[in-house]
Motif scaffolding. Sequence first.
Motif: not given
Lengths: 432, 432
Positions: A163-164, A185-190, A278-289
């Motif tokens: 995502n970054f 270089a920034l440590g966001y990727a190995e 954005q950037d290195e953030y994560n998110a999970v979208y959930v749709y429930g009935e």
Amino acid sequence: MEAISIGLLGLGTVGSGVVKIIERNQDKLMHQIGCPVKVSKILVRELDKEREVEINPELLTANPDDILKNDNIDVVIEVMGGLEKTKEYLQEAINHHKHIVTANKDLMAVYGPELLQSASENQCDLFYEASVAGGIPILRGLVDGLASDRITKMMGIVNGTTNFILTKMSKEGSAYEEVLKEAQALGYAESDPTADVEGLDAARKMAILSTLGFSMNIDLDDVKVNGITEITEEDLQYAKQLGYSMKLIGIAHREGEKVEVSVQPTMLAETHPLAGVQDEYNAVYVYGEAVGETMFYGPGAGSLPTATAVVSDLVAVMKNMRLGVNGRSAAVPQFEKKLKDDNEIFAKYFLRLHVSDEVGVFANITNIFSQRGVSFEKILQVPVKEKELAEIVVVTHQASLEDYENIMLHLRDLEAVKEIKSSYRVEGGAKR
Amino acid sequence: MEAISIGLLGLGTVGSGVVKIIERNQDKLMHQIGCPVKVSKILVRELDKEREVEINPELLTANPDDILKNDNIDVVIEVMGGLEKTKEYLQEAINHHKHIVTANKDLMAVYGPELLQSASENQCDLFYEASVAGGIPILRGLVDGLASDRITKMMGIVNGTTNFILTKMSKEGSAYEEVLKEAQALGYAESDPTADVEGLDAARKMAILSTLGFSMNIDLDDVKVNGITEITEEDLQYAKQLGYSMKLIGIAHREGEKVEVSVQPTMLAETHPLAGVQDEYNAVYVYGEAVGETMFYGPGAGSLPTATAVVSDLVAVMKNMRLGVNGRSAAVPQFEKKLKDDNEIFAKYFLRLHVSDEVGVFANITNIFSQRGVSFEKILQVPVKEKELAEIVVVTHQASLEDYENIMLHLRDLEAVKEIKSSYRVEGGAKR
């Protein structure tokens, strides 16, 4: 009241965070569980390496049995990573009736069901909130928060590295290779970014999420995976122009009793709640009935965020210990696994082609689509500079994966089609 | 296995949703708790009114004692609303050792601590997830998901009606009164919208959130409240121009041992995760010392979303019943309440003034700010059409509430200041 005693496997980034949080928040933990907590033993590879936290050297050991077979240790926290050996360690710990908290997605994606069952048989808790989306309490959200609902769809930005990279490529118009180097270089990727950029890390998390959300044992092998390495600046420009945001999205979708799970670069309508992550953030979208659309957003990695999830799991274990109810939470899946066939997986697609700039070519192409009942939502055609070629970009209406792959096959056969530049799933727009 | 028996107080929008979800998801509930669940009695005002769901008329009663004193009922679900009488009912139910699930924010904001203590003394559970942000499992997120962290700040869009109105005003450039009428016609606002538009509904939710998040008994009276009725199209235009999104935001902020809680129209930097929360949706942004930024997003109201939260609470109660551990979860607050004084509450402010268009006026105004050590981040000055006036818009740097209110007082005294058109708190921008 006697302290609850923790054995820590690993003292890297997350392990150091766990030690810090347990120390700093001793008062809050004490208030919640009514007794002190202490880290009693820590398994490390090198006893005299420099550490991120100050540690009494007497706590360190290089012998796993000092923790796994130690009668004075109540809970084992596994933050060492790894697969086969780690699984053996945890099995040994469970055999010695220790509760487990782990942050290990590789392990849970592969051996989760087996370890959970073994823990349950031994009246042990096994919690793994930190294994998906770091600091975001998404597993608890699915299991407890939406306990009464039936989940229809989950979409996740569950890998911070990609995502970054995609955010930066999209904002700056830079090329993949260039941004990858910056991220490293920034440590966001190995230094070896394969597991992230090829989508495997996200696939592990989607296997864990869909197993829980659909109450069905989804294996890593059930997840179709595509990474981000082929995404070009041109693709990102088209995405912007068409009102999409390019994201590596894990999709788990249930229709009736059948599910599909995949990880792939996806053009997401800008109005979708995930599009703004954005950037290195994560998110999970959930749709429930019943609940409809929900989203859980936060940091997907990092020492303290991940350690927060680990220690929150630890609190749950300790509360259960005080109540004498450990080992009851690992639910056996309610449903038998049923995967959709390719003719049951529906999506819209973005497709970019280079074709000979001749009369009749466009008609031939549209014929291939219409013969399979697939129509277009958007079409663009532009000449390609300094070549006798035209670039055709289409966004289809819903098509089955079977039809779409068949279309791709026939397009490749067409002499006028010089190159299939790119093809992405399209999501969002209509709600769900 | 004997069924768990539910008594329902109220059969309106949410009550009907609860009945539907329990019926539809009987299999999932059975799988999770290992025994059937049935709604045994429903308290209604009129026995023969038309209902949104099909109900066996024998289940209906107009006599609360049929539920509250009924030995066959295990759990009371309160979705009737109201304050004093409802509190008496729930107290009576607790006296008869019934577990409680409520969706009543008014009740929990005022009598929450008292009822929780009483429930705990009677080994009864009392859960109230649905009272804040409908379908979003935010209370569980705070209590369990972030159990190991210390919450620094919570910001919530916790009232769907006002968010719907502000979104529409902002998108369409329409006036407040006009959009309110539209919202009423669509069912997004009540015929008497006072509690929503004056911020009282949001204040109740912020009292509940901050009590939990800070582990401190925050009363409704501790929440400073300002509604949205004075917001004009001009304010929204300036917001857009300056890169802000206008939202009714509940802010709960802890620094050291002291907290502030308020609800007020706020100009939120467009880069803030809450800024993209549109229409009737709710979201709660939580900043924890270790986890950093997280956000929980979803539907804040509606029959099925709210009922999802109610039935998820019911699942928690039933799991506890099966384990024999009810009444252990109502934590006594860890900290004594300490509210910040006005000189300890810091924020940036947007201020819009009409002043005489004369030499020296601007210098006089800036003097008033600088004497109190408050500087500007942004300044705009434009002539006001067809009047001898100038419009001055400033965004300040951080100022204490005491200083800012003192500045406002002095501005009002200034002869050249004809009118203070509007003043809003500004949030976001720098991460914290």
